[in-house]
Design an enzyme around this catalytic site. Sequence first.
Site, PDB file in Angstrom:
ATOM      1  N   LEU A 231      24.692  15.180  29.235  1.00  0.00           N
ATOM      2  CA  LEU A 231      26.087  15.542  29.033  1.00  0.00           C
ATOM      3  C   LEU A 231      26.284  16.851  28.258  1.00  0.00           C
ATOM      4  O   LEU A 231      25.702  17.049  27.217  1.00  0.00           O
ATOM      5  CB  LEU A 231      26.779  14.412  28.257  1.00  0.00           C
ATOM      6  CG  LEU A 231      28.291  14.548  28.166  1.00  0.00           C
ATOM      7  CD1 LEU A 231      28.943  14.169  29.479  1.00  0.00           C
ATOM      8  CD2 LEU A 231      28.819  13.720  27.010  1.00  0.00           C
ATOM      9  N   ASP A 232      27.121  17.723  28.784  1.00  0.00           N
ATOM     10  CA  ASP A 232      27.472  18.991  28.130  1.00  0.00           C
ATOM     11  C   ASP A 232      26.278  19.913  27.945  1.00  0.00           C
ATOM     12  O   ASP A 232      26.328  20.845  27.146  1.00  0.00           O
ATOM     13  CB  ASP A 232      28.139  18.748  26.752  1.00  0.00           C
ATOM     14  CG  ASP A 232      29.580  18.294  26.903  1.00  0.00           C
ATOM     15  OD1 ASP A 232      30.078  18.310  28.046  1.00  0.00           O
ATOM     16  OD2 ASP A 232      30.190  17.942  25.902  1.00  0.00           O
ATOM     17  N   GLN A 233      25.189  19.641  28.655  1.00  0.00           N
ATOM     18  CA  GLN A 233      23.997  20.455  28.466  1.00  0.00           C
ATOM     19  C   GLN A 233      23.499  21.046  29.784  1.00  0.00           C
ATOM     20  O   GLN A 233      22.401  21.565  29.838  1.00  0.00           O
ATOM     21  CB  GLN A 233      22.880  19.618  27.832  1.00  0.00           C
ATOM     22  CG  GLN A 233      23.188  19.170  26.421  1.00  0.00           C
ATOM     23  CD  GLN A 233      23.119  20.306  25.435  1.00  0.00           C
ATOM     24  OE1 GLN A 233      22.248  21.159  25.517  1.00  0.00           O
ATOM     25  NE2 GLN A 233      24.036  20.343  24.502  1.00  0.00           N
TER      26      GLN A 233
END
EC number: 3.5.1.10
Lengths: 288, 288, 288, 288
Positions: A231-233
Amino acid sequence: MNMTTANTARLLITCEDKPGIVQAVSSFLYHQGANITALDQYATEAQGGRYFMRVEFELENLQSRKETLLQTFSQNVAERYEMHWRLAFVSDLKKVGILVSKVDHALLELLWRHARGGLACQITQVVSNHEDLRSAVENFGIPFHVVPVNKENKREAYAKIDELVQGDDLLVLARYMQILDEEFVSKWEMKIINIHHSFLPAFVGANPYKQAHEKGVKLIGATAHYVTADLDQGPIIEQDVERVSHDFTVEQLRELGQDVERNVLARAVKWHLEDRIIVDGNKTVVFQ
Amino acid sequence: MNMTTANTARLLITCEDKPGIVQAVSSFLYHQGANITALDQYATEAQGGRYFMRVEFELENLQSRKETLLQTFSQNVAERYEMHWRLAFVSDLKKVGILVSKVDHALLELLWRHARGGLACQITQVVSNHEDLRSAVENFGIPFHVVPVNKENKREAYAKIDELVQGDDLLVLARYMQILDEEFVSKWEMKIINIHHSFLPAFVGANPYKQAHEKGVKLIGATAHYVTADLDQGPIIEQDVERVSHDFTVEQLRELGQDVERNVLARAVKWHLEDRIIVDGNKTVVFQ
Amino acid sequence: MNMTTANTARLLITCEDKPGIVQAVSSFLYHQGANITALDQYATEAQGGRYFMRVEFELENLQSRKETLLQTFSQNVAERYEMHWRLAFVSDLKKVGILVSKVDHALLELLWRHARGGLACQITQVVSNHEDLRSAVENFGIPFHVVPVNKENKREAYAKIDELVQGDDLLVLARYMQILDEEFVSKWEMKIINIHHSFLPAFVGANPYKQAHEKGVKLIGATAHYVTADLDQGPIIEQDVERVSHDFTVEQLRELGQDVERNVLARAVKWHLEDRIIVDGNKTVVFQ
Amino acid sequence: MNMTTANTARLLITCEDKPGIVQAVSSFLYHQGANITALDQYATEAQGGRYFMRVEFELENLQSRKETLLQTFSQNVAERYEMHWRLAFVSDLKKVGILVSKVDHALLELLWRHARGGLACQITQVVSNHEDLRSAVENFGIPFHVVPVNKENKREAYAKIDELVQGDDLLVLARYMQILDEEFVSKWEMKIINIHHSFLPAFVGANPYKQAHEKGVKLIGATAHYVTADLDQGPIIEQDVERVSHDFTVEQLRELGQDVERNVLARAVKWHLEDRIIVDGNKTVVFQ
């Protein structure tokens, strides 16, 4: 569809870097009678790295020659260099679904740019977990679906969303404040673009603008990226910042941050639609 | 020293926000015969927060009236509002010591700007843990001291450095690649300015430009901050970024990053020298 | 000279846009055994415009194959497409002469970057119409020549300068405050890079920072360009701006303007040295 | 109207710089019981220049004390220092009329920001010389008037527009492509904000993006300014630029230019609405 659009295609290639690739691709296109209108390449190393290429070309009667072109390129060039490749026809407008929650800035930027002709795609629908933005979306003549999500129904909710967006080529999370279902993500990996706030240094957790305010950052920014399981990476597509000072309130930081977010997201989506992005492991190659 | 410099002072105030502060300070200066040439204020809340003020003024015969001024202000104004305050006389050039290791970009930017008259201070010395930059520094006519630091001699080394910089008002870490001794830091807290690279998102650990490269960031930046016990986490003074793309090598990222670092550090030091910064807990108020 | 440098060359091409150019150039290089490390192209129109190309490649034993390479390319490729072209060998360091008057910021930026390895060239000399900067230049171990210029001796002075810079490949006007002799310019056209301040809107005539101050501009900038007979109007290479506000004094505008000037000039010179610029009539194509 | 808004006012002052102004103003407000929430000042010279001040304050029961406040300040402070001044009550929402032609980007930015609560004003109407944007405007629930303008009816047309906007406090030209009637301008001087493209260097005349393209500028920008009799030359409020390269088409330059225009215009209008701008002859003082 005008003639230029009908006859324009984009070839995107990833392979091991070896001598002769440019020669092979350009010879192929030359012998097909194509006119190269843009060519970008990038190699990760001077020698022996990975190689990336984007070629935009025009070819007469492209519409009736699609199949032959795909086949010939595959046999004559792609196999020899063991390429990962795709050929995108500009006339095949990409279908885009947008997911949103309650905050409208990123969504409206996309709808508005699309309405003014700035995003070459078909926006098929907006899916939200709330009713709030229905009229804003329907005003643009775009279908709006509500799929509530909570802990209990998560699996079913994403099955429902997956069904709705079945025919879409790209999903855009325009401030969709739900953690996506793992199965959903794995199915749509690298086909979802997300936008989130970013700061130097980074702040993790809730209420990031408040954290940034407490820390007294002098720049606030946003990052658009492809969504992966982490997530978000996922691979970063675009980033930008704006300068702030000590006398910005949390609310003013948020407001300016939203301006950055909508511009960064709009650019990322535009580049995706123009087939300018190739993902290389955990990073992107963006041919501008 | 010209007349303007001799007669110019800056008053910096922090206190609880209460009605009448501007009135009290400006009345005081008015009755002293001072001419206010700049006034900035900032309150953390509309009411009942912390209050910060910077006033620059000119006063005839300031040099002979320093003591009286300090006393009168203390008794007549500062005590009433329980102010933290200081009065800086522009004629009292601040003494600055620079700490550096082997990389010269940040150091040279400071020495060069100072040589051209752009930093109003006296650079007393450069202290390094290596010999490498001796001639670069001595060319500017500035003393260069080497104090090697290693695990064994850490305490003594910093005692030695502390002795060297005894008379200094500010220390600048211009890419000084040693973790400072705790005791040294606690003694010099908020009197040391450091510069380090910064990215969106942040990368912790060794070789940050390599990490940024692997992650494919689109912006690289730098942060200048005051040093506190919490390494690299002190109050931020200034930040900036530059745009990069996928085809920047690690080396090119580092080179551009160094350009950002030297500009950000130079601005932070300049603002400190001009008494434009008040520290508020973990953040700075910078009156530009 | 390391092996990479010794074996690296850059091919720059301008011609009428026709099908097959990429194919012809890449085939040529492939059959020579070269490895293309960078390839950029640009066409002014989708079809039938002007075409520009920059190819960087590595070729074993390049040093001993220079002549053959030049000849073969000329006969096999360049003639067929009526190309304007040149082949630059990275090992042939360009010789750069700098002209300067009294203000040192642009000069020092170049000397400093060169000293740190950031400009791949040989700075042969600095020529000035004043003595002022002699020691600053000689400190870098670079010859400094004074050639006074006035109305009476203009022709002779430029004959003298022309003689001094005879062997140079590029001249850089680093705030050289003399209007060049016409004959001199015509001889050196497109081989001189100049830097000047720039504003939105533009201000013509003396003391531009004062004019900008009076007009209250919010951005000040700088433009680097090649010098043509039409003073200050040659092809633009690079531009940049910084944000200012009403409370900048003329002096502060000038100071910040100089910071912009030195960065813009340094970038323009770097790109020229890396053979990234092709002039197209009154504009530049800069392959970054 | 919440309590804060109802009790907040902004005092804007211009006068000759004399000792004691800050003291006089802050004493006045203190004795009224006001709490100063923001104070900015600027003097054109260290001594003897022009002086500008903006004070934002909160005062209980402001609504019922407006008249007294205006009178008392006038008699007790303003007359003594021969001030030009005005007191703006935040609760008195400014009335804004927008003039537009056919291009919608600047108009829509304003309507959209207003709809999201980002512009504290009442948009009373949009006046255009064309029908094209009627539905876009009426969708926002804002009245749309068409007043055709041509050589023959110019005087009458502007008489008609003047009548329509009679009650407005500010007019915004959001890409209104008509040269205003002189009489109209003189009546509305400094109450009209205009936006236009800007480049380094400047290009005068028709089709500026084409000119910028031909000249190969590397930055394109926009300027928002107050309208004076001297067309496109009134006091600058805000400017900004974006970076471009040789391969931007005229159309892409225009598209990016429009993005800059809408952001610059939105900021200029916002600052005007927040009473942050004082005009000083041919320039603006913008207290941010």
